[in-house]
Design a protein around this motif. Structure first.
Motif, mmCIF file in Angstrom:
data_model
loop_
_atom_site.group_PDB
_atom_site.id
_atom_site.type_symbol
_atom_site.label_atom_id
_atom_site.label_comp_id
_atom_site.label_asym_id
_atom_site.label_seq_id
_atom_site.Cartn_x
_atom_site.Cartn_y
_atom_site.Cartn_z
ATOM 1 N N MET A 1 0.833 -1.211 0.000
ATOM 2 C CA MET A 1 0.000 0.000 0.000
ATOM 3 C C MET A 1 0.862 1.254 0.000
ATOM 4 S SD MET A 1 -3.001 -0.950 2.748
ATOM 5 C CE MET A 1 -2.970 0.737 3.265
ATOM 6 N N ALA A 2 1.878 1.263 0.855
ATOM 7 C CA ALA A 2 2.741 2.439 0.957
ATOM 8 C C ALA A 2 3.503 2.666 -0.353
ATOM 9 C CB ALA A 2 3.719 2.261 2.114
ATOM 10 N N THR A 3 3.990 1.608 -0.947
ATOM 11 C CA THR A 3 4.740 1.711 -2.200
ATOM 12 C C THR A 3 3.866 2.215 -3.337
ATOM 13 O OG1 THR A 3 6.159 -0.117 -1.525
ATOM 14 C CG2 THR A 3 6.131 0.403 -3.859
ATOM 15 N N LYS A 4 2.627 1.754 -3.388
ATOM 16 C CA LYS A 4 1.726 2.104 -4.488
ATOM 17 C C LYS A 4 0.910 3.360 -4.224
ATOM 18 C CE LYS A 4 2.909 -1.348 -7.040
ATOM 19 N NZ LYS A 4 3.651 -1.164 -8.263
ATOM 20 N N GLY A 5 0.970 3.880 -3.003
ATOM 21 C CA GLY A 5 0.301 5.141 -2.712
ATOM 22 C C GLY A 5 -1.179 5.036 -2.367
ATOM 23 N N TYR A 6 -1.645 3.867 -1.943
ATOM 24 C CA TYR A 6 -3.043 3.752 -1.515
ATOM 25 C C TYR A 6 -3.242 4.544 -0.226
ATOM 26 C CZ TYR A 6 -3.785 0.002 -4.882
ATOM 27 O OH TYR A 6 -3.904 -0.734 -6.027
ATOM 28 N N TYR A 7 -4.396 5.173 -0.117
ATOM 29 C CA TYR A 7 -4.645 5.996 1.062
ATOM 30 C C TYR A 7 -5.313 5.212 2.187
ATOM 31 C CZ TYR A 7 -9.332 6.311 -0.987
ATOM 32 O OH TYR A 7 -10.543 6.004 -1.525
ATOM 33 N N SER A 8 -5.801 3.995 1.897
ATOM 34 C CA SER A 8 -6.419 3.197 2.956
ATOM 35 C C SER A 8 -6.357 1.718 2.602
ATOM 36 C CB SER A 8 -7.881 3.602 3.162
ATOM 37 O OG SER A 8 -8.670 3.186 2.056
ATOM 38 N N ARG A 9 -6.472 0.882 3.619
ATOM 39 C CA ARG A 9 -6.544 -0.563 3.389
ATOM 40 C C ARG A 9 -7.757 -0.893 2.530
ATOM 41 N NH1 ARG A 9 -5.656 -2.898 9.484
ATOM 42 N NH2 ARG A 9 -3.388 -2.638 9.581
ATOM 43 N N SER A 10 -8.862 -0.219 2.807
ATOM 44 C CA SER A 10 -10.087 -0.500 2.060
ATOM 45 C C SER A 10 -9.901 -0.252 0.572
ATOM 46 C CB SER A 10 -11.248 0.350 2.588
ATOM 47 O OG SER A 10 -11.603 -0.060 3.886
ATOM 48 N N GLU A 11 -9.282 0.865 0.217
ATOM 49 C CA GLU A 11 -9.088 1.170 -1.206
ATOM 50 C C GLU A 11 -8.151 0.152 -1.859
ATOM 51 O OE1 GLU A 11 -9.618 2.427 -4.852
ATOM 52 O OE2 GLU A 11 -10.812 3.061 -3.148
ATOM 53 N N ALA A 12 -7.091 -0.214 -1.171
ATOM 54 C CA ALA A 12 -6.162 -1.210 -1.718
ATOM 55 C C ALA A 12 -6.855 -2.559 -1.880
ATOM 56 C CB ALA A 12 -4.942 -1.344 -0.813
ATOM 57 N N PHE A 13 -7.647 -2.944 -0.897
ATOM 58 C CA PHE A 13 -8.369 -4.215 -0.962
ATOM 59 C C PHE A 13 -9.398 -4.185 -2.096
ATOM 60 C CE2 PHE A 13 -11.647 -7.232 0.389
ATOM 61 C CZ PHE A 13 -10.865 -8.379 0.521
#
Length: 135
Positions: free
Chosen positions: A23-35
């Motif tokens: 998530m940190a590497t790809k720039g997601y702002y939340s676990r929910s968005e990454a999931f």
């Protein structure tokens, strides 16, 4: 705005740490968005695979723990069961802990998808990735 449903998932600590690093590497702002993105990608991959022509070529990459000899036996059984579509198989050790198995398949799309589903359902396999090409 669409109403969102809250769900709960259980992850082992290693997977959660890797997910948060991702998530940190790809720039997601939340676990929910990454999931949500991961689920969308998995669904898109499945839909793409199922809408291909009847005859396809595919690469299937599998990772598993080197120590899991039961997985090696199961993959050998599946290779033999699907020898009508598996045209090549590569097995490599990655470091001292992991095995990478690559199947190259060609033939009936439904049969190849069935092989992929059987691989995904095998205990001990950590990851299965596939890529399809219409023939």
């Amino acid at each position: 705005m669409n109403k969102l449903t809250v769900i709960s998932i259980t992850l082992p600590p290693d997977l959660l740490r890797k997910f948060e690093d991702f998530m940190a590497t790809k720039g997601y702002y939340s676990r929910s968005e990454a999931f949500r993105d991961a689920v969308r990608n998995l669904i898109n991959e499945t839909e793409l695979a199922s809408t291909q022509s009847e005859t396809v070529a595919a690469t299937i990459m599998i990772t598993c723990d080197y120590e899991r000899k039961d997985v090696d036996i199961k993959m050998t059984e599946l290779r033999h069961e699907y020898d009508d579509v598996v045209i090549e198989n590569i097995h490599r050790h990655i470091g001292e802990k992991y095995c990478l198995e690559i199947f190259i398949a060609q033939g009936n799309n439904e049969r190849i998808l069935n092989l992929i589903n059987r691989l995904r359902g095998t205990h001990g396999i950590q990851q299965v990735k596939s890529m399809f090409m219409m023939l």
